[in-house]
Design a protein around this motif. Sequence first.
Motif, PDB file in Angstrom:
ATOM      1  N   ALA A  29      -1.455  -1.812  22.496  1.00 60.26           N
ATOM      2  CA  ALA A  29      -2.306  -1.400  23.617  1.00 60.26           C
ATOM      3  C   ALA A  29      -2.964  -0.076  23.202  1.00 60.26           C
ATOM      4  O   ALA A  29      -3.858  -0.068  22.358  1.00 60.26           O
ATOM      5  N   GLY A  30      -2.501   1.068  23.718  1.00 59.24           N
ATOM      6  CA  GLY A  30      -3.089   2.353  23.309  1.00 59.24           C
ATOM      7  C   GLY A  30      -2.705   2.744  21.889  1.00 59.24           C
ATOM      8  O   GLY A  30      -3.373   3.560  21.251  1.00 59.24           O
ATOM      9  N   GLY A  31      -1.613   2.192  21.393  1.00 57.83           N
ATOM     10  CA  GLY A  31      -1.160   2.469  20.026  1.00 57.83           C
ATOM     11  C   GLY A  31      -0.474   3.815  19.861  1.00 57.83           C
ATOM     12  O   GLY A  31      -0.064   4.178  18.755  1.00 57.83           O
ATOM     13  N   ALA A 108      -2.961   6.095  26.346  1.00 60.67           N
ATOM     14  CA  ALA A 108      -1.694   5.392  26.596  1.00 60.67           C
ATOM     15  C   ALA A 108      -1.761   4.564  27.875  1.00 60.67           C
ATOM     16  O   ALA A 108      -2.263   5.015  28.896  1.00 60.67           O
ATOM     17  N   THR A 109      -1.205   3.360  27.799  1.00 67.96           N
ATOM     18  CA  THR A 109      -1.226   2.459  28.958  1.00 67.96           C
ATOM     19  C   THR A 109       0.121   2.479  29.687  1.00 67.96           C
ATOM     20  O   THR A 109       1.146   2.905  29.132  1.00 67.96           O
ATOM     21  N   MET A 110       0.100   1.958  30.905  1.00 69.39           N
ATOM     22  CA  MET A 110       1.328   1.914  31.699  1.00 69.39           C
ATOM     23  C   MET A 110       2.357   0.950  31.084  1.00 69.39           C
ATOM     24  O   MET A 110       3.542   1.257  31.013  1.00 69.39           O
ATOM     25  N   GLY A 112       2.604   0.061  27.933  1.00 69.62           N
ATOM     26  CA  GLY A 112       3.117   0.688  26.712  1.00 69.62           C
ATOM     27  C   GLY A 112       4.099   1.801  27.022  1.00 69.62           C
ATOM     28  O   GLY A 112       5.074   2.012  26.303  1.00 69.62           O
ATOM     29  N   ASN A 113       3.860   2.507  28.125  1.00 68.58           N
ATOM     30  CA  ASN A 113       4.761   3.599  28.494  1.00 68.58           C
ATOM     31  C   ASN A 113       6.170   3.067  28.774  1.00 68.58           C
ATOM     32  O   ASN A 113       7.172   3.650  28.354  1.00 68.58           O
ATOM     33  N   LEU A 114       6.247   1.952  29.495  1.00 69.59           N
ATOM     34  CA  LEU A 114       7.578   1.397  29.807  1.00 69.59           C
ATOM     35  C   LEU A 114       8.270   0.881  28.559  1.00 69.59           C
ATOM     36  O   LEU A 114       9.490   0.851  28.479  1.00 69.59           O
ATOM     37  N   THR A 118      12.959   5.135  22.057  1.00 70.20           N
ATOM     38  CA  THR A 118      13.645   6.411  22.238  1.00 70.20           C
ATOM     39  C   THR A 118      13.144   7.493  21.275  1.00 70.20           C
ATOM     40  O   THR A 118      12.647   7.200  20.185  1.00 70.20           O
ATOM     41  N   ARG A 119      13.335   8.730  21.696  1.00 68.51           N
ATOM     42  CA  ARG A 119      12.960   9.877  20.860  1.00 68.51           C
ATOM     43  C   ARG A 119      14.154  10.443  20.112  1.00 68.51           C
ATOM     44  O   ARG A 119      14.063  11.544  19.541  1.00 68.51           O
ATOM     45  N   CYS A 120      15.288   9.745  20.099  1.00 63.66           N
ATOM     46  CA  CYS A 120      16.443  10.200  19.299  1.00 63.66           C
ATOM     47  C   CYS A 120      15.954  10.440  17.864  1.00 63.66           C
ATOM     48  O   CYS A 120      15.372   9.552  17.236  1.00 63.66           O
TER      49      CYS A 120
HETATM   50  C1  LIG Z   1       3.423  13.340  20.896  1.00 60.14           C
HETATM   51  C2  LIG Z   1       3.789  12.445  22.026  1.00 60.14           C
HETATM   52  C3  LIG Z   1       4.338  12.977  23.183  1.00 60.14           C
HETATM   53  C4  LIG Z   1       4.686  12.149  24.262  1.00 60.14           C
HETATM   54  N1  LIG Z   1       5.245  12.675  25.381  1.00 60.14           N
HETATM   55  C5  LIG Z   1       5.627  11.849  26.394  1.00 60.14           C
HETATM   56  C6  LIG Z   1       6.247  12.364  27.573  1.00 60.14           C
HETATM   57  O1  LIG Z   1       6.442  13.578  27.710  1.00 60.14           O
HETATM   58  N2  LIG Z   1       6.605  11.483  28.541  1.00 60.14           N
HETATM   59  C7  LIG Z   1       6.376  10.136  28.439  1.00 60.14           C
HETATM   60  O2  LIG Z   1       6.706   9.374  29.374  1.00 60.14           O
HETATM   61  N3  LIG Z   1       5.811   9.619  27.338  1.00 60.14           N
HETATM   62  C8  LIG Z   1       5.436  10.441  26.321  1.00 60.14           C
HETATM   63  N4  LIG Z   1       4.877   9.921  25.201  1.00 60.14           N
HETATM   64  C9  LIG Z   1       4.848   8.480  25.039  1.00 60.14           C
HETATM   65  C10 LIG Z   1       3.554   7.859  25.522  1.00 60.14           C
HETATM   66  O3  LIG Z   1       3.512   7.924  26.925  1.00 60.14           O
HETATM   67  C11 LIG Z   1       3.593   6.437  25.029  1.00 60.14           C
HETATM   68  O4  LIG Z   1       3.366   6.493  23.636  1.00 60.14           O
HETATM   69  C12 LIG Z   1       2.552   5.551  25.658  1.00 60.14           C
HETATM   70  O5  LIG Z   1       2.709   5.476  27.046  1.00 60.14           O
HETATM   71  C13 LIG Z   1       2.604   4.165  25.066  1.00 60.14           C
HETATM   72  O6  LIG Z   1       1.506   3.419  25.585  1.00 60.14           O
HETATM   73  P1  LIG Z   1       0.516   2.711  24.586  1.00 60.14           P
HETATM   74  O7  LIG Z   1      -0.452   1.956  25.410  1.00 60.14           O
HETATM   75  O8  LIG Z   1      -0.068   3.676  23.607  1.00 60.14           O
HETATM   76  O9  LIG Z   1       1.524   1.724  23.861  1.00 60.14           O
HETATM   77  P2  LIG Z   1       1.502   1.157  22.373  1.00 60.14           P
HETATM   78  O10 LIG Z   1       1.854   2.234  21.420  1.00 60.14           O
HETATM   79  O11 LIG Z   1       0.270   0.390  22.137  1.00 60.14           O
HETATM   80  O12 LIG Z   1       2.712   0.127  22.498  1.00 60.14           O
HETATM   81  C14 LIG Z   1       4.030   0.559  22.639  1.00 60.14           C
HETATM   82  C15 LIG Z   1       4.926  -0.680  22.702  1.00 60.14           C
HETATM   83  O13 LIG Z   1       4.670  -1.381  23.897  1.00 60.14           O
HETATM   84  C16 LIG Z   1       4.340  -2.729  23.635  1.00 60.14           C
HETATM   85  N5  LIG Z   1       3.374  -3.102  24.662  1.00 60.14           N
HETATM   86  C17 LIG Z   1       2.263  -2.409  25.015  1.00 60.14           C
HETATM   87  N6  LIG Z   1       1.690  -2.987  26.086  1.00 60.14           N
HETATM   88  C18 LIG Z   1       2.457  -4.055  26.405  1.00 60.14           C
HETATM   89  C19 LIG Z   1       2.381  -5.048  27.427  1.00 60.14           C
HETATM   90  N7  LIG Z   1       1.400  -5.062  28.335  1.00 60.14           N
HETATM   91  N8  LIG Z   1       3.352  -5.987  27.476  1.00 60.14           N
HETATM   92  C20 LIG Z   1       4.349  -5.995  26.569  1.00 60.14           C
HETATM   93  N9  LIG Z   1       4.470  -5.084  25.583  1.00 60.14           N
HETATM   94  C21 LIG Z   1       3.526  -4.133  25.505  1.00 60.14           C
HETATM   95  C22 LIG Z   1       3.794  -2.726  22.215  1.00 60.14           C
HETATM   96  O14 LIG Z   1       3.963  -3.975  21.584  1.00 60.14           O
HETATM   97  C23 LIG Z   1       4.667  -1.659  21.579  1.00 60.14           C
HETATM   98  O15 LIG Z   1       5.892  -2.220  21.200  1.00 60.14           O
HETATM   99  C24 LIG Z   1       4.480  10.736  24.143  1.00 60.14           C
HETATM  100  C25 LIG Z   1       3.910  10.197  22.982  1.00 60.14           C
HETATM  101  C26 LIG Z   1       3.570  11.025  21.937  1.00 60.14           C
HETATM  102  C27 LIG Z   1       2.974  10.417  20.697  1.00 60.14           C
END
Ligand SMILES: Cc1cc2nc3c(=O)[nH]c(=O)nc-3n(C[C@H](O)[C@H](O)[C@H](O)COP(=O)(O)OP(=O)(O)OC[C@H]3O[C@@H](n4cnc5c(N)ncnc54)[C@H](O)[C@@H]3O)c2cc1C
Length: 331
Positions: A29-31, A108-110, A112-114, A118-120
């Motif tokens: 999604a957002g990657g 970032a998408t919702m 993808g957020n779920l 982990t950040r371990c």
């Molecule tokens: C430097 C940094 C700091 C951050 N700080 C925070 C923070 O303080 N709090 C916080 O909550 N988050 C934080 N994040 C995390 C960020 O919110 C997530 O990276 C983001 O929400 C992921 O969304 P995305 O669309 O980019 O997902 P992607 O990176 O595209 O995908 C993430 C995962 O979700 C899967 N996926 C995506 N969409 C779907 C879908 N619709 N159905 C099924 N699987 C799906 C993908 O296959 C992949 O495995 C941080 C990230 C970074 C890089």
Amino acid sequence: MHPFTLSMAADQTQAVEAHARDTHLTFIAGGTDLLGLMKDRVTLPERLLDINGLPDMAKVKALPDGGLRIGALARMSDVAANTAVRERFPAIAEGLLFAASGQLRNMATMGGNLMQRTRCAYFRDEDNTSCNKRQPGSGCAARHGLNRNHAIFGWSDACVTTHPSDVAVALAAMDAAVVVRGPAGERTIPFTGFHRLPGSTPAQDNVLGRGDLIVAIEVPARVEGRASHYLKVRDRQSYEFALVSVAAAVAIEDGRLTSVRLAMGGVAHKPWRLYAAEEALRGTALDDTDALRSAISASFTDARPLAHNAFKLELSQRAVLRALQTAGARA
Ligand SMILES: Cc1cc2nc3c(=O)[nH]c(=O)nc-3n(C[C@H](O)[C@H](O)[C@H](O)COP(=O)(O)OP(=O)(O)OC[C@H]3O[C@@H](n4cnc5c(N)ncnc54)[C@H](O)[C@@H]3O)c2cc1C
Ligand code: SF4
């Protein structure tokens, strides 16, 4: 960087079918998390399926009954800025605004957020550290290693990490639901059952399987929604994950709490509801700090801190108190 192919999904059916039949394919999604995981070689998918073009999955719909339907492809920034979200569920808007950075939230998408992992630090470490989540059966370096940021509830000897999402904590407090389209059709998963505890299989973060696509998040109308607050405590003021966090939502009559919803982040492998405290707080006067403290402590009798994070016990209870008082001031 590991080589991979990239293609676009035309519709949900095609996306679900492609994911179900091809174990080397991953949705992107957002990657913003996935690309970091690929660079750290945590995951090495051969094929990425870009789901950003899927129709009708990026909107936030304010439902007439007071609830919300948030598309899985809605960007964190758009959801945080949405008027209905801010008015009906300020804790959800705050959970988003306190996360990551403006640039990241724009991508970032919702969904993808779920699904973020982990950040371990051991999990993200390229140097083959023992990590059952990254390499099942390899051990858990954090169990007797550096575990200051780790769990105090629900952990197992196989994994002691926490879930990093902020907004998931607010959604758990509201008893939201995740709408998933899979090979057998659409189903709705109650939010508190979406993420898993580690048990003996920590590699699996949630209950989704092959072919499962998150379509939307549904937030039911809640009397407590408007008087809600998300409090995040972290080592630095911005651009940092939570040490502990709290989503609190309340209903009040004559200065007394009639209903309370509480969830915590930074304390378990999934958003952690404080059901015992919710129960004990009912009927308590919002200005009776001692009574509030005592009721909150009901949810901490079964906490199990690790070697480096006992401080989270006190910090968590103070954070819950502050979040409750802020939510209460909004009632
Ligand atoms: C430097 C940094 C700091 C951050 N700080 C925070 C923070 O303080 N709090 C916080 O909550 N988050 C934080 N994040 C995390 C960020 O919110 C997530 O990276 C983001 O929400 C992921 O969304 P995305 O669309 O980019 O997902 P992607 O990176 O595209 O995908 C993430 C995962 O979700 C899967 N996926 C995506 N969409 C779907 C879908 N619709 N159905 C099924 N699987 C799906 C993908 O296959 C992949 O495995 C941080 C990230 C970074 C890089
Ligand atoms: S706490 Fe979990 S993620 Fe961290 S090293 Fe242990 S198994 Fe891996």
